[in-house]
Enzyme design. Structure first.
Site, PDB file in Angstrom:
ATOM      1  N   ASP A 405     -32.317  26.665  26.390  1.00 37.88           N
ATOM      2  CA  ASP A 405     -31.087  26.634  26.698  1.00 37.88           C
ATOM      3  C   ASP A 405     -31.128  27.370  28.225  1.00 37.88           C
ATOM      4  OD1 ASP A 405     -28.179  26.888  26.523  1.00 37.88           O
ATOM      5  OD2 ASP A 405     -28.272  28.959  25.972  1.00 37.88           O
ATOM      6  N   THR A 886     -28.240  22.155  28.162  1.00 42.67           N
ATOM      7  CA  THR A 886     -27.116  23.175  28.448  1.00 42.67           C
ATOM      8  C   THR A 886     -25.885  22.490  28.301  1.00 42.67           C
ATOM      9  OG1 THR A 886     -26.251  24.531  29.976  1.00 42.67           O
ATOM     10  CG2 THR A 886     -27.303  22.776  30.866  1.00 42.67           C
ATOM     11  N   ASP A 888     -23.519  23.644  30.550  1.00 46.13           N
ATOM     12  CA  ASP A 888     -22.804  23.980  31.840  1.00 46.13           C
ATOM     13  C   ASP A 888     -22.721  22.628  32.674  1.00 46.13           C
ATOM     14  OD1 ASP A 888     -22.490  26.525  31.520  1.00 46.13           O
ATOM     15  OD2 ASP A 888     -23.994  27.221  32.608  1.00 46.13           O
TER      16      ASP A 888
END
Length: 1436
Positions: A405, A886, A888
């Site tokens: 992660d 991730t 993001d």
């Protein structure tokens, strides 16, 4: 039909739990209790009782094949026809093995039993109808339906529905650290309809029925409703459930009814304990045991056939062939079959029964040393490594893929406010950036500076702004704190009131997170907006296009209000602030504020206040010399601020006291000026307790601009404006953040206008789709303005993402009373529903969160953890491929990847973004074709190497010019890959990539990727993460590692190992992983060798005893041989042996590849050891046989030297395998040898009639007096081990193994060893090719960020883009030309420019994301200079 209806109703009822009060049935029989079917509160984590221990433990141990096999041998030995030994004696080995394991299990279970007893006997207060009051009971006596009263700091005994709280707002505060590790407080609220109670709750008046869901392990999910006597329903959720194990805080009394008890509580359902996984060595070992079984059957078959043939040579029955009772003899075939079974009993030791127990003991020793490694201990969190899965330590040495992660794993998860954009205007917060660039770890005197920063405002004015600016530059940001401050006490506003500590008292409140330096351009506009707020009145303004001033006010109000942050005081960090400070009328405070400005102007005529952060009432500093104008856009260049600001570190929420005012030179009348806004504000400083670091960062940022969150209750939230005025907003509804909606909304009523306003914050990918469509606006000017704001905000978001910042969009919406009333009715129905409740709640949220007005966006920095770049570089050198998965934004992840050296400046990076399966397939084909031009058409061999290398050997020139490849892919593309059956093409491409980034990926996609790589490539995988969204990925990998960080303990609870820092992964894998694998693998091979070598002695003897199944070694000696004489050296070897020192393993990560390639234990090493064991057994048997061939010695006198020789050979073999020699190793080997002689002498001296007619009495004593015995015992082991020694000598002299080279380096003196390591590392680096890849580099000086960004688009001119696309098509030749034209500055080791191919779907016709603004980017890692990345774009 009626039966089907009943079944359907029953299935529906099975999904529910109905709970009523126990009070009406108190004192009655158990059967009359309506809640009798539910689990009690007594817990039992122990597995056994006194009566069930023996049968249950034996049953569990017999699940192991080896134990079951030996039990079968024991049973077979009780059959008279086939027994080879005394039946009772044959039980001893298996009984000892089972007993050792049982003792270990009993000890562990006893610890669990004692722990359960302590927990079950804790006391709590339960209401009794008979006593008409609350009485004390043990936890184990609590039942579902009981009413529990809990007080502050008490632990909750069961899962309880909250019905009463002493807090006037109906709020109860929990600390869930025992459950999930999170130290920040959580709010729980009383069920609707019970919060208005003024007096104490009366349980006897409770007549409602509670209907909720069945027990489950979802900590954050709970739904149900309460049915009142009038048949009305009230819904409730997880916000009203108090979970077992949590602690009551900040609440004097709370009362609730027990919903789940004992093992049905959510805490117990989540407590799965250590996980059992089978390691790769264990799987390999089971395969080899089957080979040994095949070998055993072959040897037994030879014995059976030999017995048949040998008996067939007798014309008459020999004397030893005894007939049965009827006088008949066994048929030869049946006799051969019986001999087959006898041989199985005789050669049973070929299967190493003690190996499993030895492996368990070795792993316990390895875990002990892991726990006690100080390098894996983190002082800041006071945590060491946790080993939750005890049986896969050796897998740490064979990892080929690491899936990580990003947030909280590679980064610190300390969110720092960096910059923001409001209404299309960007505020870069340059001074704040400078503050953050200072070193993080410094000496321990920073507390003096921190406290000095916290001093009152006028006391610091006396020094002058210039002086303060100089001090601020000289004093960098520090983390460590000293205990004393050498500043006079009268300069301080008030005592700190808490124990000085380097740890912040609440989560997400370290100085680096809460100290935000305001932007000099934005600060005056914020003050304008604050003054504009006070001009509002109850008469609602006509709806028009929002002005910049009003939007700034709404932006900061949204930052302050739209969260779940709680406010605590300094003196008592867990004491919640709920009472807003009193203030006078707005007009009065404004008049006095203006008077204050004039006095402050006289004090500092021409100087701007650039020295301190705006305290909550620092109005002079906030507004500057001139009164604010309405249009704040015009004040950009006229700003009076020339320096950075450093915030009031302690959040002083009171105005200057009298002593400070006098000390600053202001007259006493200033007190009167400040009196109005200061009323009620002289309270302790505030702490903000947030559930996530993002929320805390935004509230800290708003506070830096003097929009201060003062208090929060479920009904109200109070915000103090820069003028000292407090606004109290009525909270009408809160829609919390969840991973599906990716946003949070708060509905409030504005205290001045009375409007109902929705403030929303969330991910830009979501908020941008929920904005009001500009095309629907009638006013053309407003439409243009909205489009412009949205476009500029999106540009700023991309800019933030390229800088690696986490982005959040802020928006608002105003709705009418009628619309809101209708929505509330819809919401109440959804909350009261038990079926499809989540879907209905989602639908109601979507009805409210649309047609939003964009206010702005924020950029928050999540800083890299210390040591991450070095760790990633070391893992890559070790042949481990690292993927980052991730959720993001792509641009953020790419920037972080460059910062942590996951991607390098010279890498070719392919970015694939498409939703179409056809397009995705064509992009993958195109990328594969491009990559194969460099690496050749053949697929790299992943299974052997574990790292990316082309299969065919390339000439040195072309290899030096080959660029490394990186791949960036998003969640939508992953969906296309999985749905379009493109997994194999995707995997083929990733095998050429040295790193892969998967952005915007969901938890499910993370686990699917891990399973795909693990299963399709047959590689060892490791997943590491810190949050609840990483749990599925952690559980899918061969090894799951949780980071005990800022996001609680859910990842840790589901992991196999838990560490506190990502950098610990380096030593965990490269050192401990290598050691654990090397030790255990060589120990397993040694066990197979030892048993085969020893058993073959009995097998060779059968050729000389007519395959009769007899032995030349006493059976007790055979038992002792495996259990005592040769058992301890392998254990010491498996726990303590170090083939290479830890320092060398860290310095030379390439050595880790030996574990990836299974060099210590593979089919070849197994069969070589088996062949070696056969050879050594031949030597150990036939040399004594030839020596005593014509003598008249008895059978045991012949067997004793063979037994002694085999023991000596096996122990010397172990000594040759040992790479580390300590006193323990020597003592164990010598002690085992001496133990054999002592035990043999004692046994042979006392065993007069043990095994009649062939007794071993005085055999060893007789042999020790015979010189032949000594000669044979000396020469035979030498002959047996000579080939092994010769092989090891050749291997050490001419071997090319990296391990052997490292072992030689380890033996050198320190100075020579360091030189050798340096030369080793220099040989590993690629050598530049003269005249081709080596160019003169012209370093470019670092460009200021804004100027650099402004010049970015100029580098993307059409001719250059065309040239770069030509380079893509023409391949390597153009790459060298491109290199000549665009040398890579700043890094002398970077010989090639990076090339990034942005592969887009048809929906994106221009490059977007990280590269949309141009072809260059600024690279700012902590240890490397500024770089430019030239990028090539390929649009499909």
């Amino acid at each position: 039909m009626r039966k089907e209806g009943k079944k359907r109703w029953k299935r529906k009822e099975d999904k529910k739990r109905v709970v009523v009060s126990n009070l009406p049935s108190e004192g009655r029989s158990y059967k009359e209790n309506p809640n009798r079917h539910y689990c009690g509160n007594q817990i039992k984590t122990s597995k056994y009782t006194v009566l069930s221990f023996i049968p249950k433990n034996i049953f569990e141990q017999l699940h192991r094949f080896a134990n079951l096999y030996f039990l079968g041998i024991v049973v077979l030995n009780f059959v008279p026809v086939v027994n080879a030994f005394q039946p009772e004696v044959s039980m001893i080995p298996i009984c000892i093995i089972l007993a050792v394991t049982a003792i270990k299990d009993a000890w562990e279970d006893l610890r669990r039993y004692k722990s359960d007893k302590v927990i079950n006997n804790q006391e709590c207060i339960v209401y009794s109808r008979k006593e008409r009051s609350y009485v004390q009971k043990c936890w184990k006596d609590v039942r579902v339906g009981d009413f529990i009263q809990m007080k502050c700091n008490e632990i909750i005994p069961a899962d309880i529905l909250l019905l009463f709280s002493s807090d006037p707002s109906g709020i109860c505060h929990l600390e869930t650290a025992n459950l999930d590790g999170e130290t920040n407080l959580k709010q729980r609220r009383v069920v609707k309809g019970f919060s208005e109670q003024v007096v104490q709750f009366e349980p006897e008046h409770f007549c409602n029925t509670i209907v909720c869901e069945k027990p489950n392990n979802h900590l954050n999910k709970f739904k149900g409703y309460m049915e009142h006597p009038d048949q009305t329903r009230t819904g409730f959720g997880s916000e009203s459930l108090l979970l077992r194990g949590c602690t009551i805080r900040n609440t004097e009394v709370a009362v609730g009814i027990v919903i789940y008890a004992g093992h049905e509580t959510k805490a117990m359902l989540n407590n799965s304990g250590p996980r059992y996984k089978r390691s790769q060595i264990e799987r390999r070992m089971n395969t080899d045991i089957f080979f040994c079984i095949g070998l055993l059957f072959l040897m037994c078959l030879i014995g059976a056939v030999g017995h048949r043939l040998w008996n067939g040579t007798f014309e008459e029955h020999p004397p030893f062939d005894v007939p049965d009772a009827k006088g008949s003899f066994l048929p030869l075939a049946l006799g051969g079959f019986y001999m087959f079974l006898t041989m199985i009993i005789l050669l049973q030791v070929l299967i190493p029964v003690s190996l499993y127990v030895s492996i368990e003991l070795v792993k316990l020793g390895q875990v002990f040393f892991l726990h006690n490694d100080l390098d894996l201990y983190d002082e800041e969190t006071n945590l060491s490594i946790q080993c939750r899965a005890l049986n896969i330590t050796e897998d740490l040495g064979q990892i080929q893929y690491v899936f990580s992660d990003k947030t909280g794993t590679l980064t610190e998860n300390k969110m720092v406010f960096r910059r923001c954009t409001i209404m299309g205007s960007e505020y870069s917060h340059q001074e704040n950036a400078k503050r953050l660039e200072t070193p993080k770890e410094l000496d321990s005197d920073s507390e003096e500076w921190t406290q000095y920063q916290c001093l009152s405002f006028p006391a610091r004015w006396a020094q002058g702004p210039a002086t303060l600016r100089g001090q601020r530059r000289a004093q960098p940001l520090r983390r460590c704190h000293s205990a004393q401050v050498p500043i006079q006490s009268h300069f301080r506003q008030r005592s700190v009131g808490r124990c000085e500590s380097s740890q912040p008292p609440v989560a997400f409140s370290s100085s680096i997170e809460k100290d935000v330096t305001p932007d000099k351009n934005l600060l005056p506009k914020v003050q304008d907006a604050a003054l504009w707020l006070e001009t509002l009145s109850d008469s609602k303004p006509a709806k028009s296009s929002p002005s910049t001033t009003s939007s700034i006010a709404d932006f900061f109000l949204a930052l302050t209000i739209c969260n779940s942050v709680m406010v605590s005081t300094t003196t008592e960090p867990r004491q919640r602030v709920t009472m807003p400070p009193s203030t006078k009328a707005l007009g009065t405070s404004l008049e006095k504020i203006q008077q204050l400005f004039h006095r402050l102007k006289l004090l500092n005529l021409s100087q701007s206040f650039s020295s301190t952060a705006p305290s909550d009432t620092d109005l002079g500093e906030s507004l500057g010399d001139n009164m604010p104008t309405t249009d704040s856009e015009e004040r950009d260049d006229a700003s009076v601020y020339s320096g950075g600001y450093s915030t009031d570190g302690g959040y002083r929420n009171s105005t200057w006291d009298q002593g400070n005012i006098q000390g600053s030179g202001l007259d006493a009348s200033l007190e009167e000026v400040l009196e109005a806004p200061a009323l009620g504000l002289a309270s302790p400083e505030l702490y903000y307790e947030a559930e996530s670091p993002d929320e805390a960062a935004l509230v800290h940022a708003a506070h830096a601009y003097s929009f201060t969150l003062m208090s929060r209750t479920p009904e109200q939230v109070t915000v103090r404006l820069p003028q000292g005025t407090c606004l109290t907003f009525d909270v009408l509804c809160t829609l919390g953040f969840d991973s599906v909606r990716k946003r949070m909304s708060v509905v409030v009523r504005h205290p001045l206008t009375g409007e109902i306003i929705i403030y929303t914050k969330g991910a830009d990918s979501v908020i941008m789709d929920l904005l009001e469509d500009p095309a629907c606006v009638t006013d053309t000017d407003v439409e243009k303005k909205m489009r412009k704001i949205r476009a500029r905000t999106q540009k700023h978001l991309d800019l933030y993402a390229r800088d690696g910042l986490r982005t959040l969009c802020i928006a608002k919406k105003v709705i009418t009373e009628d619309d809101f009333r209708r929505w509330v009715s819809f919401r109440c129905e959804a909350e009261a529903s038990l079926d499809n409740r989540d879907d209905l709640l989602m639908e109601t949220a979507q009805h409210l969160e649309n047609q939003l007005t964009l206010l702005g966006a924020t950029g928050i920095e999540d800083r890299l953890q210390e040591g991450v770049p070095d760790t990633i570089a070391a893992l890559r050198e070790a042949g481990i491929q690292l993927w980052v998965l991730t959720g993001d934004k792509q641009e953020t992840a790419v920037n972080i990847a460059y910062s942590c050296r996951l991607l390098d400046q010279t890498d070719t990076v392919y970015s694939i973004n498409t939703e179409s399966q056809e397009t995705c397939e064509s992009i993958l084909n195109c990328a594969l074709e491009e990559v194969k031009q460099f690496h050749g058409p053949q697929k790299p061999d992943r299974k052997l190497s574990g790292f990316c290398l082309p299969s065919e050997t390339l000439p040195p020139t072309s290899r030096a010019a080959i660029p490394e490849v990186g791949l960036v892919i998003d969640g939508k593309t992953l969906n296309a890959i999985f749905q379009g059956k493109l997994e194999m093409k995707f995997l083929e491409l990733t095998q050429y990539c040295r790193s892969v980034l998967c952005c915007r990926s969901t938890p499910l996609q993370k686990s699917m990727i891990v399973k795909l790589v693990r299963d399709k490539l047959s590689v060892m995988t490791l997943s590491i993460g810190d949050g609840a969204n990483d749990v599925s990925m952690i559980q899918a990998a061969d090894i799951g590692i949780g980071i005990s960080g800022q996001e609680g303990m859910q990842a840790v609870m589901s992991s196999d190992f838990a560490i506190s820092r990502f950098r610990h992964l380096k030593k965990l894998l490269l050192v401990h992983g290598h050691w654990c694998y090397s030790r255990l693998a060589r120990m397993v091979v040694y066990y197979f060798y030892k048993n085969v070598c020893y058993v073959n002695l009995l097998f060779w003897y059968q050729f000389f005893c007519g395959f009769s199944g007899s032995t030349m070694i006493d059976y007790w000696q055979m038992i002792f041989f495996n259990l005592f004489f040769t058992s301890l050296p392998p254990l010491v070897f498996g726990v303590l042996d170090k083939d290479i020192s830890g320092e060398t393993l860290l310095a030379l990560p390439e050595l880790y590849k030996s574990g990836q390639n299974s060099e210590c234990y593979n089919p070849m090493t197994f069969w070589i050891s088996i062949v070696d064991a056969f050879y050594q057994s031949l030597v150990c048997f036939f040399i004594p046989y030839l020596t005593y061939r014509d003598s008249d010695i008895d059978v045991f006198t012949f067997g004793t030297p063979i037994n002694t020789i085999s023991l000596t050979t096996i122990l010397l073999y172990q000594a040759m395998e040992m790479k580390t020699w300590t006193i323990i190793h020597g003592l164990v080997l010598v002690g085992s040898f001496l133990m054999y002689f002592v035990a043999s002498l004692v046994y042979n001296a006392t065993c007069v009639n043990c095994n009649s007619p062939t007794n071993p009495y005085w055999v060893m004593e007789g042999q020790l007096s015979d010189p032949t015995f000594y000669l044979v015992c000396f020469l035979t082991p030498v002959m047996a081990l000579l080939p092994r020694y010769f092989f090891l000598s050749l291997q050490g002299t001419y071997g090319k193994s990296l391990i052997l080279k490292a072992q030689k380096i380890d033996k050198l003196p320190t100075d020579k060893r360091d030189l050798e390591m340096q030369s080793w590392r220099s040989r590993q680096r690629p050598v530049p090719i003269p005249g081709k890849a080596q160019h003169t580099h012209h370093p470019v000086p670092p460009v200021p960020e804004r100027a650099f960004r402004a010049s970015t688009p100029k580098s993307s001119s059409p001719p250059e883009r065309k040239y770069k696309e030509d380079w893509v098509l023409h391949g390597e030749k153009c790459s060298r030309d491109h290199l000549k034209d665009h040398p890579c500055p700043g890094d002398s080791s970077a010989k090639l420019s990076s090339r990034e191919y942005l592969l887009l779907g048809p929906s994106k016709t221009t490059t977007s994301g990280a590269y949309s603004s141009g072809q260059t980017d600024e690279y700012r890692p902590s240890s490397r200079g500024s770089h430019r990345r030239s990028q090539s774009s390929l649009t499909i």
